[in-house]
Design an enzyme around this catalytic site. Structure first.
Site, mmCIF file in Angstrom:
data_model
loop_
_atom_site.group_PDB
_atom_site.id
_atom_site.type_symbol
_atom_site.label_atom_id
_atom_site.label_comp_id
_atom_site.label_asym_id
_atom_site.label_seq_id
_atom_site.Cartn_x
_atom_site.Cartn_y
_atom_site.Cartn_z
ATOM 1 N N GLY A 176 49.033 -51.491 21.030
ATOM 2 C CA GLY A 176 49.548 -50.278 20.411
ATOM 3 C C GLY A 176 50.627 -49.632 21.247
ATOM 4 O O GLY A 176 50.420 -49.320 22.427
ATOM 5 N N GLY B 100 52.242 -46.654 20.662
ATOM 6 C CA GLY B 100 52.462 -45.265 20.296
ATOM 7 C C GLY B 100 52.587 -44.416 21.548
ATOM 8 O O GLY B 100 52.913 -44.906 22.633
ATOM 9 N N VAL C 151 46.939 -57.608 16.558
ATOM 10 C CA VAL C 151 45.706 -58.067 17.175
ATOM 11 C C VAL C 151 44.625 -58.193 16.115
ATOM 12 O O VAL C 151 44.312 -57.235 15.403
ATOM 13 C CB VAL C 151 45.264 -57.113 18.298
ATOM 14 C CG1 VAL C 151 43.876 -57.485 18.813
ATOM 15 C CG2 VAL C 151 46.266 -57.152 19.450
ATOM 16 N N GLU D 53 53.799 -28.635 7.150
ATOM 17 C CA GLU D 53 55.212 -28.886 7.466
ATOM 18 C C GLU D 53 55.909 -29.644 6.347
ATOM 19 O O GLU D 53 57.064 -29.352 5.999
ATOM 20 C CB GLU D 53 55.302 -29.646 8.789
ATOM 21 C CG GLU D 53 54.874 -28.801 9.977
ATOM 22 C CD GLU D 53 54.825 -29.560 11.289
ATOM 23 O OE1 GLU D 53 54.813 -28.909 12.355
ATOM 24 O OE2 GLU D 53 54.812 -30.809 11.255
ATOM 25 N N ALA E 1 49.627 -35.486 20.060
ATOM 26 C CA ALA E 1 50.503 -36.324 20.877
ATOM 27 C C ALA E 1 50.323 -36.070 22.362
ATOM 28 O O ALA E 1 50.261 -37.009 23.166
ATOM 29 C CB ALA E 1 51.952 -36.093 20.463
#
Length: 457
Positions: free
Chosen positions: A39, A41, A107, A203, A347
């Protein structure tokens, strides 16, 4: 505690290197440890960067060749920004960091006994990759709470592909509304339903409302986009449940000023080609967007580690997967508690976890003890509600309004992955701010017959 430290320091027995070969061309890696990161990210990239000065081979595996600045994904979905403006190629990291190798693959298997993962790619099929340490940073995907059939009609927003799909649905709806002579169908095409009023839903709804009233103004002859109906549905008692109630109320008030109808305490019972059924009532809509729930990647189940009810791994205090030596889980796929509170799936938490694990492994390989268990430092929580308005909560500090919006603009510009992203986004934001126009209002065409590329040929 000492037993847990001993467990996570346990290293795998020496294994033969797989057919995949040395991650760094021209470098002998017979004695180098291999760290596989699944990953790319926020968490995966942070972990890789934290290992920059470590004498190891880092293999970064992702099914995409880019990483995304997800907080601005909604702006791609509403045509404010182009996909390339919030993304960067993963291989740029490999160019800057010589111990990193990137593999474009997915994966499909994890074997903690043989210390290997199976990675599948269209070009070469399945390759087995050995590891000494494994970092799982696979993030999340949309959850439809047991109603996966909703996905066909209500796309989520987790990737650039999702954003482009949503953008095409929104723009196509206005084109269809302008074309049809059926008033009921026109109303259906101009009704947009968003399910879930967390930060993404809020948003997205605000940006869509301003797109309808400002960007689209005067561009159609048979419809008035300002008369669009935008409905934001939340199953809980209020929107933005991760924020204080006072800030959530200000955000709801702002949404109403923009023309968004906020509906709370209502569950969506059905989503189909005609719209949604919520609280027993049908809302005709051609565009339903899912911003409600998230689920962990299926890869997490392959670890065999204990999980919570949501499927997230119950990691130890060092972000280690219990009972699986040398395996760490970071980012949204984890369930971790710091100072008596669960760490949010945002995040900044993913970045901190990835950096922590990278540094921890580096210390272990040098024979050093971990400095301390992982602790999350909350830098605050923000959400933007259209032009000139944002909310911020950090500890006891609560702010809202134009100044907060300026803070949001600055922080998000600086957090973009590379300099060219910042320059292009800054230019586009200035253009949109003063003109109200959005330059990425494109509906992709399907591939021409006979021109569809075949991978691996």
């Amino acid at each position: 505690m000492s037993e847990m430290l001993q467990d996570i320091r346990q290293q795998a027995p020496d294994v033969a290197r797989p057919e995949y070969g040395s991650p760094v061309a021209g470098t002998s890696s017979a004695r180098r440890k291999r760290i596989v990161i699944v990953g790319a990210g926020f968490a995966g990239i942070a972990a890789a960067r934290a290992l920059k000065r470590c004498d190891v081979d880092v293999v970064l595996i992702d099914r995409r060749n880019h990483y995304i600045f997800q907080p601005l994904l909604y702006q791609v979905a509403t045509a404010v920004l182009a996909p390339s403006e919030i993304a960067a190629p993963i291989r740029q990291l490999a160019a800057k960091q010589k111990n990193v190798s990137v593999m474009l693959a997915e994966v499909t298997g994890v074997d903690s006994n043989s210390r290997s993962v199976d990675a599948s790619s269209p070009a070469v099929g399945i390759r087995r990759i050995q590891f000494d340490y494994l970092i799982v940073a696979t993030g999340m995907r949309p959850s439809y709470f047991g109603h996966d059939e909703f996905a066909r009609y209500a796309p989520g927003l987790k990737s650039l592909g999702d954003a482009e799909t949503i953008r095409a649905k929104i723009l196509s709806a206005y084109e269809s509304a302008d074309t049809t002579d059926d008033e009921n169908e026109r109303a259906r095409q101009m009704t947009f339903v968003l399910v879930g009023a967390g930060p993404t839903g809020v948003e997205l709804a605000a940006s869509l409302a301003q797109m309808a009233t400002i960007t689209m103004r005067g561009q159609f002859r048979r419809i008035d986009p300002a008369k669009s109906s935008i409905v934001l549905i939340e199953g809980g008692k209020r929107i933005l449940p991760t924020f204080s109630e006072s800030l959530a109320k200000k955000a709801a008030s702002r949404l109403e000023e923009l023309g968004v109808k906020v509906v709370t305490g209502v569950k969506v019972e059905k989503v189909d080609e005609n719209g949604v059924i919520a609280d027993g009532k049908r809302i005709p809509s051609a565009t339903v967007l899912w911003t409600a729930g998230v689920a962990v990647s299926p890869i997490v189940k392959l670890l065999g580690a204990k999980t919570d009810r949501a499927g997230r791994v119950l990691v130890g205090p060092f972000m280690n997967a219990p009972d699986v030596a040398g395996v760490f889980v970071v980012g949204d796929a984890t369930s971790v508690v710091c100072d008596g509170r669960p760490v949010p799936g945002v995040a900044q938490a993913a970045i901190q976890q990835g950096h922590y694990v990278g540094r921890l492994i580096s210390r272990q390989l040098k024979g050093r003890e971990p400095k301390r268990p992982f602790r999350y430092f909350d830098k605050g929580n923000m959400a933007v509600v259209g032009k000139n308005f944002a909310i911020l909560e950090s500890g006891r500090l609560r702010m809202s309004g134009f100044v907060t919006w300026l803070v949001w603009v600055f922080l998000h510009l600086m957090a973009l992955p590379q300099l060219q992203n910042r320059r292009r986004v800054r230019t586009q934001w200035l253009w949109s701010y003063f003109t109200g126009q959005r330059s990425s209002r494109l509906i992709p065409e399907p591939p021409s017959a006979g021109n569809t590329p075949e991978l691996g040929r």
